[in-house]
Write an enzyme that holds these catalytic residues in place. Structure first.
Site, PDB file in Angstrom:
ATOM      1  N   HIS A  45      46.321  54.724  35.398  1.00 39.87           N
ATOM      2  CA  HIS A  45      45.110  55.123  36.128  1.00 39.87           C
ATOM      3  C   HIS A  45      44.533  56.361  35.445  1.00 39.87           C
ATOM      4  CE1 HIS A  45      45.784  52.349  39.513  1.00 39.87           C
ATOM      5  NE2 HIS A  45      47.071  52.616  39.324  1.00 39.87           N
ATOM      6  N   ARG A  86      41.288  57.475  36.126  1.00 43.32           N
ATOM      7  CA  ARG A  86      40.429  58.154  37.135  1.00 43.32           C
ATOM      8  C   ARG A  86      38.994  58.416  36.711  1.00 43.32           C
ATOM      9  NH1 ARG A  86      43.814  56.313  40.631  1.00 43.32           N
ATOM     10  NH2 ARG A  86      45.591  57.607  41.154  1.00 43.32           N
ATOM     11  N   ASN A 125      40.492  50.717  39.390  1.00 36.91           N
ATOM     12  CA  ASN A 125      40.139  51.327  40.687  1.00 36.91           C
ATOM     13  C   ASN A 125      39.538  52.720  40.538  1.00 36.91           C
ATOM     14  OD1 ASN A 125      42.616  52.516  39.987  1.00 36.91           O
ATOM     15  ND2 ASN A 125      43.364  52.617  42.095  1.00 36.91           N
ATOM     16  N   ASP A 145      44.321  46.272  41.329  1.00 41.46           N
ATOM     17  CA  ASP A 145      45.434  47.177  41.636  1.00 41.46           C
ATOM     18  C   ASP A 145      45.030  48.344  42.549  1.00 41.46           C
ATOM     19  OD1 ASP A 145      48.183  48.126  41.316  1.00 41.46           O
ATOM     20  OD2 ASP A 145      47.147  49.858  40.495  1.00 41.46           O
ATOM     21  N   HIS A 194      54.154  46.395  38.982  1.00 43.48           N
ATOM     22  CA  HIS A 194      55.181  47.216  39.644  1.00 43.48           C
ATOM     23  C   HIS A 194      56.098  46.495  40.643  1.00 43.48           C
ATOM     24  CE1 HIS A 194      51.889  47.371  42.498  1.00 43.48           C
ATOM     25  NE2 HIS A 194      51.242  48.309  41.868  1.00 43.48           N
ATOM     26  N   ASN A 215      53.045  53.567  46.015  1.00 44.78           N
ATOM     27  CA  ASN A 215      52.840  52.208  46.477  1.00 44.78           C
ATOM     28  C   ASN A 215      53.009  51.231  45.318  1.00 44.78           C
ATOM     29  OD1 ASN A 215      52.212  50.151  48.161  1.00 44.78           O
ATOM     30  ND2 ASN A 215      50.005  50.441  48.090  1.00 44.78           N
ATOM     31  N   ASP A 236      52.355  52.932  35.800  1.00 42.06           N
ATOM     32  CA  ASP A 236      51.565  53.170  37.022  1.00 42.06           C
ATOM     33  C   ASP A 236      51.261  54.672  37.167  1.00 42.06           C
ATOM     34  OD1 ASP A 236      50.081  52.767  39.277  1.00 42.06           O
ATOM     35  OD2 ASP A 236      51.741  52.131  40.556  1.00 42.06           O
TER      36      ASP A 236
HETATM   37  O1  DOR Z   1      50.957  54.423  44.169  1.00 44.12           O
HETATM   38  C1  DOR Z   1      49.946  53.859  43.784  1.00 44.12           C
HETATM   39  N1  DOR Z   1      48.901  54.557  43.330  1.00 44.12           N
HETATM   40  N2  DOR Z   1      49.890  52.542  43.839  1.00 44.12           N
HETATM   41  C2  DOR Z   1      48.756  51.862  43.568  1.00 44.12           C
HETATM   42  O2  DOR Z   1      48.750  50.658  43.659  1.00 44.12           O
HETATM   43  C3  DOR Z   1      47.517  52.571  43.233  1.00 44.12           C
HETATM   44  C4  DOR Z   1      47.818  53.897  42.675  1.00 44.12           C
HETATM   45  C5  DOR Z   1      46.632  54.805  42.618  1.00 44.12           C
HETATM   46  O3  DOR Z   1      45.553  54.382  42.188  1.00 44.12           O
HETATM   47  O4  DOR Z   1      46.780  55.978  42.955  1.00 44.12           O
HETATM   48 ZN    ZN Z   2      49.463  48.965  42.317  1.00 45.12          ZN
END
Ligand code: DOR
Ligand code: ZN
Length: 435
Positions: free
Chosen positions: A68, A70, A100, A160, A240, A286, A313
């Site tokens: 990620h 951001r 995301n 995701d 994951h 998560n 992740d």
């Molecule tokens: O822990 C998580 N953080 N699981 C996810 O699926 C998304 C991610 C996030 O974008 O922070």
């Molecule tokens: Zn995820």
């Protein structure tokens, strides 16, 4: 002997002396013109800059299927550039950027923007992942074809953070990407079974009085999706994986020849739900941290090959989103800068296995032909040099990520990433980012 004119400028050449490729006997590697031009002992420097590889192990540059970054939208937590720097420092030469963001990477325009930012940063190859559904809302398919045909050449699609919960939509997505050999990467979480969930459902959750996220919420979606993938004849990737039961579902699917691959995170290989007892939201993630029995099963599945890939992740979060009450904290933890040390801790110096799970297989899944190749003459010079004898204590303040949410603060882990090369150019030297 190869002439240095073969790839161009001798000024741009690097000679790595006496390095152990995948732990084998020491050899020299001459990098020029973006490739490994020559290997062997006692190579002449011929104007190349020399890097002392004594005691170091060379691995193909690591490839992360799940990062990620951001950007766009939460540049306070991470940018393409800061995340790329964290990746290079972790030994990565390519990362797949999750969709995301804000706006969501659900159009050709957004994936091209992320891809361009990655090129500008020039620290790792940033391969955008496209969203499966518009706005990750799980209602309408996003422009998968347009993202695939864009300059970013998207091949992996994922919502995701959210599960593609609607089976009809999941089926359509699998059908759609089959045309260009794309893959749907599923965040497997049956949302009706995880409403209000705060951590793994089990003894620890009961003791702490927190609502649980049951293993079956993951396993039920994986079981459904492998059947859909089999029905459609398309490629599924499971993000994951976190439970022993998921491993068994996957084992069954692979035995049937389903085109499914799966990843596990470093944190699910090392940490358990007992960490939630601290109520420190740095351990909120998560899917949640699971039990010691799950950790054991995940490790065994990784070695066996039921789990194909380690993916970080890497989920940076701003302070205000993490340093608050557990219930309000965002899920997610940093991973790029610590993944290889965690894996060395978990697996020991099994270099070929590490290369397979952290570089070759993720490169193949993502279709990144220049990556995941063991340093040898003619191979693109995407590689990382590790000092396995070094041990380092994780200091959140020293991380290149803009965020601080590492779950390993204060932990001493084996291995130090000394240098990383992207197409023959160093992105990291002497453990420090070059730019
Ligand atoms: O822990 C998580 N953080 N699981 C996810 O699926 C998304 C991610 C996030 O974008 O922070
Ligand atoms: Zn995820």
């Amino acid at each position: 002997m190869t002439e240095l004119t073969a790839g161009g400028d001798p000024e741009a050449a690097y000679l790595i002396r006496g390095v152990r490729v995948l732990g084998a006997e020491p050899t020299d590697l001459l990098l020029t013109g973006g490739v490994v031009a020559e290997t062997g002992s006692g190579l002449a420097a011929r104007g190349a800059r020399v890097v002392d590889g004594d005691g170091l192990v060379a691995l193909p540059g690591l490839v992360d299927l799940h990062t990620h970054l951001r950007e766009p939208g939460r540049e306070d937590a991470e940018t393409v550039e800061s995340g790329s720097r964290a990746a290079a420092l972790g030994g990565y030469t390519a990362v797949c950027a999750m969709a995301n963001t804000s706006p969501v990477a659900d159009t050709a325009g957004v994936v091209e923007q992320v891809w361009r930012l990655g090129r500008e940063a020039g620290l790792v190859d940033v391969q955008p992942i496209g969203a499966v559904t518009v706005g990750l809302a799980g209602e309408h398919l996003a422009e998968l074809g347009a993202m695939a045909e864009s300059a970013a050449r998207v091949r992996i699609f994922s919502d995701d953070g959210h599960c593609v919960a609607d089976p009809r939509l999941m089926r359509r997505a699998l059908e759609y990407v089959k045309a260009f050999d794309g893959v749907i990467a599923q965040h497997a979480e049956e949302p009706r079974l995880t409403e209000g969930a705060q951590m793994h459902e089990g003894e620890v959750a009961t003791r702490l009085g927190l609502t649980g996220w049951p293993a079956v919420a993951e396993e039920a979606i994986i079981a459904r999706d492998v059947l859909l993938a089999e029905h459609v004849g398309s490629r599924l990737h499971v993000c994951h994986l976190s439970t022993a039961g998921s491993v068994e579902v996957l084992r069954h699917a692979k035995a049937r020849g389903v085109r499914v691959t799966a990843e596990v995170t470093p944190h699910h290989l090392l940490l358990t739900d007992e960490r939630a007892a601290s109520y420190d939201p740095v351990f909120k993630v998560n899917p949640p941290l699971r039990t010691a029995a799950d950790v054991t099963a995940l490790r065994a599945a990784l070695v066996e090959g039921i789990i194909d890939v380690v993916a970080t992740d890497h989920a940076p979060h701003a302070l205000e989103d993490k340093e608050c009450e557990w219930a309000y904290a965002r899920p997610g933890m940093l991973g790029l800068e610590t993944a290889l040390p965690v894996l060395l801790d978990v697996l020991g110096e099994r270099w070929d296995l590490i290369a397979e799970r952290m570089s070759r297989t993720p490169a193949r899944i993502a279709g990144l032909a220049e990556h995941g190749r063991t340093p040898a003459p003619g191979v693109p010079a995407n590689l990382t040099l590790v000092d396995p004898a070094a041990r380092r204590t994780v200091d959140p303040g020293e991380q290149a990520s803009r965020s601080r949410n590492t779950p390993y603060a204060g932990l001493t882990l084996p291995g130090r990433i000394v240098a990383t090369f992207l197409r023959g150019e160093p992105t990291v030297l002497d453990g420090k980012a070059v730019k």
